[in-house]
Write a protein that holds these residues in place. Structure first.
Motif, PDB file in Angstrom:
ATOM      1  N   MET A  93       1.053  -1.227   0.016  1.00 48.26           N
ATOM      2  CA  MET A  93      -0.033  -0.115  -0.036  1.00 48.26           C
ATOM      3  C   MET A  93       1.005   1.293  -0.045  1.00 48.26           C
ATOM      4  N   SER A  94       0.814   2.159  -1.116  1.00 49.56           N
ATOM      5  CA  SER A  94       1.387   3.455  -0.962  1.00 49.56           C
ATOM      6  C   SER A  94       1.149   4.440  -0.063  1.00 49.56           C
ATOM      7  N   GLN A  95       2.087   4.779   0.684  1.00 50.81           N
ATOM      8  CA  GLN A  95       1.809   5.791   1.719  1.00 50.81           C
ATOM      9  C   GLN A  95       1.184   7.221   1.118  1.00 50.81           C
ATOM     10  N   LYS A  96       0.292   7.721   1.835  1.00 50.26           N
ATOM     11  CA  LYS A  96      -0.426   8.824   1.465  1.00 50.26           C
ATOM     12  C   LYS A  96       0.337  10.051   1.415  1.00 50.26           C
ATOM     13  N   LYS A  97       0.192  10.874   0.264  1.00 55.56           N
ATOM     14  CA  LYS A  97       1.196  11.869   0.134  1.00 55.56           C
ATOM     15  C   LYS A  97       0.072  13.237  -0.249  1.00 55.56           C
ATOM     16  N   GLN A  98       0.840  14.371   0.041  1.00 57.98           N
ATOM     17  CA  GLN A  98       0.228  15.751  -0.108  1.00 57.98           C
ATOM     18  C   GLN A  98       0.849  15.817  -1.635  1.00 57.98           C
ATOM     19  N   LEU A  99      -0.353  16.064  -2.594  1.00 55.72           N
ATOM     20  CA  LEU A  99       0.167  16.329  -3.959  1.00 55.72           C
ATOM     21  C   LEU A  99      -0.404  17.602  -4.387  1.00 55.72           C
ATOM     22  N   LYS A 100       0.557  18.419  -5.002  1.00 53.14           N
ATOM     23  CA  LYS A 100       0.343  19.775  -5.805  1.00 53.14           C
ATOM     24  C   LYS A 100      -0.031  19.502  -7.117  1.00 53.14           C
ATOM     25  N   ILE A 101      -0.956  20.232  -7.781  1.00 58.54           N
ATOM     26  CA  ILE A 101      -1.385  20.228  -9.048  1.00 58.54           C
ATOM     27  C   ILE A 101      -1.231  21.606  -9.837  1.00 58.54           C
ATOM     28  N   THR A 102      -0.413  21.787 -10.585  1.00 56.51           N
ATOM     29  CA  THR A 102      -0.151  23.024 -11.050  1.00 56.51           C
ATOM     30  C   THR A 102      -0.665  22.844 -12.564  1.00 56.51           C
ATOM     31  N   PHE A 103      -1.580  23.773 -12.804  1.00 56.69           N
ATOM     32  CA  PHE A 103      -2.208  23.758 -14.232  1.00 56.69           C
ATOM     33  C   PHE A 103      -1.243  24.537 -15.108  1.00 56.69           C
ATOM     34  N   LEU A 104      -0.300  23.997 -15.848  1.00 55.91           N
ATOM     35  CA  LEU A 104       0.418  24.424 -16.965  1.00 55.91           C
ATOM     36  C   LEU A 104      -0.252  25.386 -18.005  1.00 55.91           C
ATOM     37  N   GLY A 105      -1.386  24.680 -18.345  1.00 57.57           N
ATOM     38  CA  GLY A 105      -2.195  25.126 -19.599  1.00 57.57           C
ATOM     39  C   GLY A 105      -3.579  24.430 -19.373  1.00 57.57           C
ATOM     40  N   THR A 106      -4.447  25.235 -19.921  1.00 58.61           N
ATOM     41  CA  THR A 106      -5.927  24.748 -19.753  1.00 58.61           C
ATOM     42  C   THR A 106      -6.979  24.763 -21.041  1.00 58.61           C
ATOM     43  N   ALA A 107      -6.152  25.210 -22.174  1.00 61.87           N
ATOM     44  CA  ALA A 107      -6.692  25.483 -23.437  1.00 61.87           C
ATOM     45  C   ALA A 107      -6.838  24.252 -24.389  1.00 61.87           C
ATOM     46  N   THR A 108      -7.767  24.021 -25.544  1.00 62.48           N
ATOM     47  CA  THR A 108      -7.851  23.290 -26.479  1.00 62.48           C
ATOM     48  C   THR A 108      -6.735  23.323 -27.411  1.00 62.48           C
ATOM     49  N   SER A 109      -6.819  22.915 -28.422  1.00 61.01           N
ATOM     50  CA  SER A 109      -5.589  22.644 -29.399  1.00 61.01           C
ATOM     51  C   SER A 109      -5.230  24.334 -29.828  1.00 61.01           C
ATOM     52  N   THR A 110      -6.069  24.821 -30.162  1.00 60.81           N
ATOM     53  CA  THR A 110      -5.724  26.468 -30.710  1.00 60.81           C
ATOM     54  C   THR A 110      -5.156  27.391 -29.754  1.00 60.81           C
ATOM     55  N   GLY A 111      -5.136  26.964 -28.403  1.00 60.24           N
ATOM     56  CA  GLY A 111      -5.001  27.956 -27.436  1.00 60.24           C
ATOM     57  C   GLY A 111      -6.209  29.228 -27.081  1.00 60.24           C
ATOM     58  N   VAL A 112      -6.181  29.750 -26.401  1.00 63.25           N
ATOM     59  CA  VAL A 112      -7.323  30.732 -26.145  1.00 63.25           C
ATOM     60  C   VAL A 112      -6.494  32.243 -25.536  1.00 63.25           C
ATOM     61  N   PRO A 113      -6.685  33.313 -26.653  1.00 61.35           N
ATOM     62  CA  PRO A 113      -7.452  33.553 -27.698  1.00 61.35           C
ATOM     63  C   PRO A 113      -6.790  32.610 -28.882  1.00 61.35           C
ATOM     64  N   MET A 114      -7.557  32.044 -29.750  1.00 68.31           N
ATOM     65  CA  MET A 114      -7.148  31.672 -31.059  1.00 68.31           C
ATOM     66  C   MET A 114      -6.701  32.904 -32.036  1.00 68.31           C
ATOM     67  N   ILE A 115      -5.836  32.437 -32.684  1.00 72.10           N
ATOM     68  CA  ILE A 115      -5.161  33.285 -33.724  1.00 72.10           C
ATOM     69  C   ILE A 115      -6.343  34.024 -34.754  1.00 72.10           C
ATOM     70  N   SER A 116      -6.695  35.135 -34.754  1.00 73.66           N
ATOM     71  CA  SER A 116      -7.551  35.677 -35.742  1.00 73.66           C
ATOM     72  C   SER A 116      -8.769  35.756 -35.169  1.00 73.66           C
ATOM     73  N   SER A 117      -9.131  35.078 -33.908  1.00 78.25           N
ATOM     74  CA  SER A 117     -10.398  34.892 -33.520  1.00 78.25           C
ATOM     75  C   SER A 117     -11.135  36.436 -33.215  1.00 78.25           C
ATOM     76  N   LYS A 118     -12.179  36.490 -33.657  1.00 81.99           N
ATOM     77  CA  LYS A 118     -13.055  37.586 -33.269  1.00 81.99           C
ATOM     78  C   LYS A 118     -14.037  37.322 -32.048  1.00 81.99           C
ATOM     79  N   ASN A 119     -14.076  36.205 -31.360  1.00 81.41           N
ATOM     80  CA  ASN A 119     -14.795  35.949 -30.259  1.00 81.41           C
ATOM     81  C   ASN A 119     -14.522  36.770 -29.153  1.00 81.41           C
ATOM     82  N   PRO A 120     -15.833  37.022 -28.331  1.00 79.51           N
ATOM     83  CA  PRO A 120     -15.446  38.387 -27.421  1.00 79.51           C
ATOM     84  C   PRO A 120     -14.302  37.825 -26.437  1.00 79.51           C
ATOM     85  N   VAL A 121     -14.018  36.539 -26.138  1.00 75.44           N
ATOM     86  CA  VAL A 121     -13.240  36.105 -24.929  1.00 75.44           C
ATOM     87  C   VAL A 121     -11.819  36.759 -25.494  1.00 75.44           C
TER      88      VAL A 121
END
Length: 260
Positions: A1-29
């Motif tokens: 049984m693995s010992q319980k460890k305190q884990l830290k999750i760092t979100f390096l990136g959270t976008a879909t494949s185009t990134g946000v904002p997407m190049i040339s996008s006119k979306n309000p975001v």
């Protein structure tokens, strides 16, 4: 049984494949002044006891690692072979200079794709002097691994018709590019403290879960907390979407750190 460890999750990136904002996008975001609406390609680092394990290294990998000040890593785990998850592979060079061949974990199909696209990293003949090297391990969803005292379980999820891997580290699961999960794999996702999964947009999509489907998965698996990632600008403004989510469900954003 693995010992319980305190884990830290760092979100390096959270976008879909185009990134946000997407190049040339006119979306309000695109014009949002909320930094949470500026997203690099999806990746996380999971850390404990000065050990850093990275999941995926997309085209923003160098920028992400500098921004998060990740000076050393133990390994990179790959979910699948699409460019937004592997296109930063050459940027492992500084870690190679520091530690020697960088351990990587993937299934057989992904390893073959990496070998094709980055032949110079894998070759043993006439190597370019500054090319990085790796120490690959082929894994499958049937394996159970242990990294520095933490049990790590690969999870088979479906990215449309493509089987890919998510990962459970202790009681934290990271499942990106998910459309659906086979019932037998859901058994591996019981009793989670944190579920991280895809919520691409509001409208349905062939290969990624939308917001409604992501919320249905949370309701089914019942983690203590859930964070949505792999987000498109079509989902809308971070602040507006998050205010309507259940109290234990959040939109992830770049540089968010979560400890469990």
């Amino acid at each position: 049984m693995s010992q319980k460890k305190q884990l830290k999750i760092t979100f390096l990136g959270t976008a879909t494949s185009t990134g946000v904002p997407m190049i040339s996008s006119k979306n309000p975001v695109r014009y949002s002044e909320d930094k949470r609406d500026k997203r690099l390609r999806a990746s996380v680092v999971i850390s404990w006891d000065d050990n850093n394990y990275v999941i995926d290294c997309g085209p923003d990998f160098r920028q992400q690692m500098l921004r998060a000040n990740i000076e050393s890593i133990k390994a990179i785990l790959f979910t699948h072979e699409h460019a937004d998850h592997i296109a930063g592979f050459d940027e492992i060079r500084p870690y190679y200079y520091q530690m020697g061949p960088v351990p990587i974990y993937s299934d057989e199909r992904v390893l073959r794709a990496l070998e094709r696209r980055y032949e110079y990293i894998f070759t043993t003949e006439n190597r370019y002097p500054s090319a990085p090297a790796v120490d690959p391990t082929v894994i499958s969803h049937n394996d159970v691994l242990t990294f520095d005292g933490v049990e790590v379980t690969p999870i088979k999820v479906m990215h449309g018709d493509l089987p890919i891997l998510g990962y459970r580290f202790g009681d934290v699961a990271y499942l990106t590019d998910v459309k659906y999960i086979p019932e037998e794999e859901k058994e591996k996702l019981k009793g989670l403290d944190i579920l991280i999964t895809t919520a691409l947009r509001k409208e349905s999509h062939k290969t990624h879960a939308n917001l409604e489907e992501a919320l249905e998965l949370v309701n089914e698996l019942k983690p203590k907390r859930a964070y949505f990632t792999h987000i498109s600008e079509l989902l809308g403004f971070h602040a507006e979407i998050e205010k309507d989510l259940p109290e234990n469900v959040f939109l992830a954003y770049d540089e968010l750190e979560v400890t469990v």
